[in-house]
Design a protein around this motif. Structure first.
Motif, PDB file in Angstrom:
ATOM      1  N   LEU A 140       0.764  -1.104  -0.062  1.00 17.08           N
ATOM      2  CA  LEU A 140       0.024  -0.060  -0.175  1.00 17.08           C
ATOM      3  C   LEU A 140       0.826   1.324  -0.057  1.00 17.08           C
ATOM      4  O   LEU A 140       0.343   2.568  -0.061  1.00 17.08           O
ATOM      5  CB  LEU A 140      -0.921   0.034   1.097  1.00 17.08           C
ATOM      6  CG  LEU A 140      -1.988  -1.087   1.077  1.00 17.08           C
ATOM      7  CD1 LEU A 140      -2.922  -0.932   2.524  1.00 17.08           C
ATOM      8  CD2 LEU A 140      -3.012  -0.550   0.169  1.00 17.08           C
ATOM      9  N   GLU A 141       2.279   0.985   0.220  1.00 16.90           N
ATOM     10  CA  GLU A 141       2.956   2.330  -0.150  1.00 16.90           C
ATOM     11  C   GLU A 141       3.959   2.027  -1.331  1.00 16.90           C
ATOM     12  O   GLU A 141       5.156   2.650  -1.063  1.00 16.90           O
ATOM     13  CB  GLU A 141       3.835   2.562   1.227  1.00 16.90           C
ATOM     14  CG  GLU A 141       4.491   1.581   1.916  1.00 16.90           C
ATOM     15  CD  GLU A 141       5.278   2.017   3.225  1.00 16.90           C
ATOM     16  OE1 GLU A 141       5.106   3.057   3.525  1.00 16.90           O
ATOM     17  OE2 GLU A 141       6.038   1.202   3.622  1.00 16.90           O
ATOM     18  N   LEU A 142       3.738   1.269  -2.108  1.00 19.35           N
ATOM     19  CA  LEU A 142       4.526   0.655  -3.216  1.00 19.35           C
ATOM     20  C   LEU A 142       4.439   1.980  -4.297  1.00 19.35           C
ATOM     21  O   LEU A 142       3.427   2.200  -5.024  1.00 19.35           O
ATOM     22  CB  LEU A 142       3.866  -0.508  -3.927  1.00 19.35           C
ATOM     23  CG  LEU A 142       4.796  -0.961  -4.907  1.00 19.35           C
ATOM     24  CD1 LEU A 142       6.137  -1.434  -4.505  1.00 19.35           C
ATOM     25  CD2 LEU A 142       4.068  -2.377  -5.568  1.00 19.35           C
ATOM     26  N   LYS A 143       5.397   2.793  -4.532  1.00 19.71           N
ATOM     27  CA  LYS A 143       5.573   3.947  -5.264  1.00 19.71           C
ATOM     28  C   LYS A 143       7.150   4.056  -5.648  1.00 19.71           C
ATOM     29  O   LYS A 143       7.196   5.009  -6.755  1.00 19.71           O
ATOM     30  CB  LYS A 143       5.044   5.099  -4.693  1.00 19.71           C
ATOM     31  CG  LYS A 143       6.104   5.644  -3.386  1.00 19.71           C
ATOM     32  CD  LYS A 143       5.411   6.982  -2.809  1.00 19.71           C
ATOM     33  CE  LYS A 143       6.151   7.240  -1.601  1.00 19.71           C
ATOM     34  NZ  LYS A 143       5.444   8.670  -1.005  1.00 19.71           N
ATOM     35  N   ALA A 144       8.174   3.419  -5.203  1.00 16.20           N
ATOM     36  CA  ALA A 144       9.461   3.654  -5.473  1.00 16.20           C
ATOM     37  C   ALA A 144      10.034   2.236  -5.627  1.00 16.20           C
ATOM     38  O   ALA A 144       9.423   1.188  -5.210  1.00 16.20           O
ATOM     39  CB  ALA A 144      10.052   4.469  -4.421  1.00 16.20           C
ATOM     40  N   ARG A 145      11.226   2.146  -6.373  1.00 18.40           N
ATOM     41  CA  ARG A 145      11.895   1.062  -6.756  1.00 18.40           C
ATOM     42  C   ARG A 145      12.519   0.284  -5.272  1.00 18.40           C
ATOM     43  O   ARG A 145      12.266  -0.915  -5.140  1.00 18.40           O
ATOM     44  CB  ARG A 145      13.042   1.346  -7.310  1.00 18.40           C
ATOM     45  CG  ARG A 145      13.994   0.240  -7.691  1.00 18.40           C
ATOM     46  CD  ARG A 145      15.270   0.476  -8.783  1.00 18.40           C
ATOM     47  NE  ARG A 145      16.031  -0.662  -8.863  1.00 18.40           N
ATOM     48  CZ  ARG A 145      17.271  -0.554  -9.445  1.00 18.40           C
ATOM     49  NH1 ARG A 145      17.849   0.717  -9.820  1.00 18.40           N
ATOM     50  NH2 ARG A 145      17.886  -1.736  -9.621  1.00 18.40           N
ATOM     51  N   ARG A 146      12.575   1.237  -4.285  1.00 18.88           N
ATOM     52  CA  ARG A 146      13.068   0.577  -2.975  1.00 18.88           C
ATOM     53  C   ARG A 146      11.907  -0.177  -2.399  1.00 18.88           C
ATOM     54  O   ARG A 146      12.035  -1.311  -1.696  1.00 18.88           O
ATOM     55  CB  ARG A 146      13.510   1.540  -2.141  1.00 18.88           C
ATOM     56  CG  ARG A 146      13.857   1.083  -0.586  1.00 18.88           C
ATOM     57  CD  ARG A 146      14.178   2.328   0.407  1.00 18.88           C
ATOM     58  NE  ARG A 146      12.926   2.980   0.502  1.00 18.88           N
ATOM     59  CZ  ARG A 146      12.892   4.109   1.138  1.00 18.88           C
ATOM     60  NH1 ARG A 146      13.879   4.559   1.771  1.00 18.88           N
ATOM     61  NH2 ARG A 146      11.659   4.679   1.323  1.00 18.88           N
TER      62      ARG A 146
END
Length: 709
Positions: free
Chosen positions: A117-123
């Motif tokens: 649910l906080e997936l927005k960057a490559r990390r």
């Protein structure tokens, strides 16, 4: 409306869905792929996790999928923090701890889905990927079968595909292309995996699962009414047997488990000391038995087994010991075992039963099952009246009388006898005197109570009875549905004698092992369907599953040493294993290097390549910085570099060199079909030789000038 009519063609939902999928952004498509792979990894855990964990994981994945579909805004960190605290509290309330296998896996599932649910960057995607790989490992805490291995292998490929996509940030690489690259990477690692599997030293506890992570199957060391009936509905495999000669008939296949002596009116459990080993006679039957993981110390071996040794599986300290007629394992609980054993068809005890043990095996709880005990006393009087001179054979006569009563008193065999209408401690009375229907455990326990009430030492034995032949690999399969309970009584001069009252009411249960239908477990009439073709497939699957267990799951230190012997080591040890591992890794690395060289990307060599390299080498003799970029540089690049370094007026050699470079560039890049482009390589080499001739004296002069300074 005439000519102004509008022709409308409806679009089906799947066409719209297809168009919407291709309209997704690159990030949205990759997010859907990652969520799908995480769902695949979490799916086997669904039956093990608490309901709230499944619900929370499903909501989190569906929520993130919707955000990817609509390109919506991610939830705030405060909301995610509140959800995490709530799930931590639920984990604590469920397990009363936040550590351990069950609680730990639940927390990993919760963290992996919340992280989406906080997936927005490559990390963030890397964290989700690593959690997914960890969850793949946790699957093998519960099941190590070939089906789980194949499913998790597909999950590894899917997560590797997501990882490769993350390493290609530009453009929109097709998933099929990225998937091929991930598969290629897995195949590259396959030889290394095989070498490590075969030669990496097996030593505990590194190479073992946690004690609570092993599967549990089979009988218990106690018996309450209803327990064996539950196992009778379980078609999972308990053990496999391979006989070296003609196998015994099904009615003689009794695999002895725990012996139950003590009875408190409700529960039977072991408690009496074992007698000396019996005397064995007859021709022994050699067999190999594979016992699935069990928490019981008693090994369910064929009755009359006098010799047994572990051939595969188990830890280094595992031993098997004979305890009377039973075989006990020391160590290695919860592990699959393969044993070589011998069973004798006849056995007997020569010692007499001591009064203390006689009292133990005739003891009954006071005030429990009074009607059955009264009935047994009446039957004893009747037999004694008919046979006043048969004191020596009285136990056998009493057994015959009880068996005849079971056959003629309208008893019935059923897997679902139900419970008494009213709660009562007199369970044997309810079965023996009233309902007269039950399962093997009812008949065995009722028989022992009757025999003890007549003064005959008796006890209950649990185990497995019967086996089904798998025609694919020639092994006999014993399933948990073959769980059985029978009785033993003491006959003077012979010792313990088996008596199976179930055979008196349901001889087909003993003479033919229960064989599950291919559709067993499905609702309604589907569960009754049977098919020889489907049964053949099931037999093949059982054979493949057995090979997987033997070759993969049971591969242990002993098999490693046998492998080294076959490779030439006379007396292999850990040092030999280390040497073999080093050789294996070295050969694997050498093979990988050769394969990498063989499959390298080759630049096709054209006729002008050699000339270009000679030109580049000659021009580096000039005191001029070479052009930047790949080598060898083109003639035009050298000409630009020389023009920048040589301002006018130029020497005759410099002008000649610039002219030669211009001609060489024209030969290479002239218009298609011109005489210049179709010229022979000899013309290119002629120009290069002139460039080399101009470069040699210049290099000599530069060297002389350098030495003077």
């Amino acid at each position: 409306m005439g000519n102004s009519m509008i022709h409308w063609r409806p679009k089906t939902w799947w066409i719209e869905l297809h168009q919407r999928w291709h309209a997704l952004t690159r990030e949205g498509r990759d997010t859907f792929w990652l969520l799908g792979m995480l769902a695949l990894v979490l799916l086997p855990h669904a039956t093990r996790l608490p309901w709230w964990a499944n619900l929370g994981a499903g909501i989190a994945l569906a929520w993130r999928a919707r955000l990817a579909w609509t390109d919506g805004k991610l939830p705030s960190r405060w909301l995610l923090a509140l959800m995490l605290v709530a799930l931590l509290i639920m984990t604590w309330l469920t397990y009363r701890t936040l550590i351990g296998r069950e609680a730990g896996i639940t927390l990993v599932v919760v963290l992996a889905t919340l992280k989406c649910l906080e997936l927005k960057a490559r990390r963030d995607s890397l964290v989700c990927l690593y959690l997914g790989f960890f969850l793949i490992l946790t699957q093998f805490f519960y099941n190590q079968g070939i089906g789980t291995a194949v499913l998790m292998l597909g999950a590894v490929w899917g997560l590797l595909t997501a990882l490769v996509m993350g390493q290609r940030p530009l453009g929109r690489p097709p998933i099929a292309e990225v998937g091929r690259d991930a598969l290629r990477a897995m195949l590259w690692g396959l030889p290394l995996m095989v070498v490590l599997f075969a030669l990496f030293p097996r030593f505990g506890p590194l190479w073992a699962l946690p004690t609570d992570a092993n599967g549990r199957t089979g009988l218990s060391d106690t018996l309450t009414l209803g327990q064996v009936a539950e196992l009778a509905l379980d078609d999972s495999i308990a053990l496999r047997v391979r006989f070296s000669s003609t196998p015994p008939p099904p009615e003689q296949m009794y695999f002895r488990g725990p012996t139950l002596d003590n009875f408190n009116g409700l529960v039977w459990e072991p408690g009496a000391p074992a007698l000396a080993k019996p005397q064995l006679s007859g021709a022994p039957q050699s067999y190999e038995i594979t016992i699935e993981p069990s928490s019981l110390p008693v090994l369910p071996l064929l009755e009359g087994t006098g010799k047994a040794m572990v051939s595969a599986g188990g830890s280094d300290r595992l031993t098997v010991q004979q305890h009377g007629i039973e075989w006990i394992r020391r160590g290695g609980r919860g592990e699959r075992l393969i044993l070589q054993a011998q069973a004798w068809p006849r056995w007997q005890w020569t010692e007499e039963l001591r009064p203390q043990l006689r009292r133990h095996w005739t003891r009954l709880p006071q005030g429990v099952n009074p009607r059955t005990q009264a009935w047994a006393t009446q039957l004893l009087a009747e037999v004694q009246a008919r046979h006043p001179d048969a004191a020596a054979s009285a136990p056998q006569l009493l057994v015959s009388a009880v068996m005849n009563h079971i056959r003629t008193a309208r008893y019935s065999y059923t897997l679902s006898p139900g419970l008494p209408a009213q709660q009562t401690p007199h369970l044997i009375d309810d079965f023996w005197m009233d309902r007269k229907e039950g399962f093997c455990e009812h008949f065995a326990t009722g028989f022992v109570v009757v025999m003890r009430a007549m003064g005959v030492p008796a006890r209950v034995v649990t185990g497995y009875q019967g086996a089904e032949l798998n025609p694919v690999d020639g092994q006999y399969i014993v399933r948990n549905s073959s769980a059985h309970a029978w009785a033993e009584f003491w006959q003077p001069g012979r010792g313990w004698v088996r008596a199976d009252p179930t055979a008196a009411v349901a001889p087909e249960r003993v003479q033919r092992a229960p064989r599950p239908r291919p559709f067993a477990g499905l609702p309604g009439p589907l569960s009754q369907l049977d098919s020889s073709a489907l049964q053949r497939l099931r037999d093949m699957w059982d054979a493949v599953d057995n090979r997987w267990n033997v070759w993969v799951l049971q591969y242990s230190r002993g098999q490693q040493m046998n492998l080294l012997k076959s490779l030439g080591w006379q007396q292999p040890d850990f040092q030999s294993l280390g040497q073999a591992l080093a050789w294996g890794l070295g050969l694997t690395g050498l093979g990988a290097a050769v394969l990498a060289w063989w499959t390298r990307e080759r630049t096709p060599h054209q006729p002008w390549d050699k000339a270009l390299r000679r030109m580049h080498k000659a021009l580096t003799q000039w005191p001029v910085a070479p052009p930047t970029g790949p080598e060898p540089a083109a003639a035009s690049a050298w000409r630009v570099a020389l023009l920048a370094s040589w301002p006018e007026p130029r020497t005759g050699e410099q002008e000649a060199l610039l002219r030669l470079l211009h001609e060489l560039d024209a030969l290479r890049y002239g218009p298609t079909g011109t005489a210049a482009q179709t010229s022979q390589p000899s013309q290119w080499l002629s120009l290069v030789k002139q460039i080399e001739a101009l470069s040699r004296p210049t290099a000599a002069l530069a060297s002389a000038a350098h030495s003077r300074t």
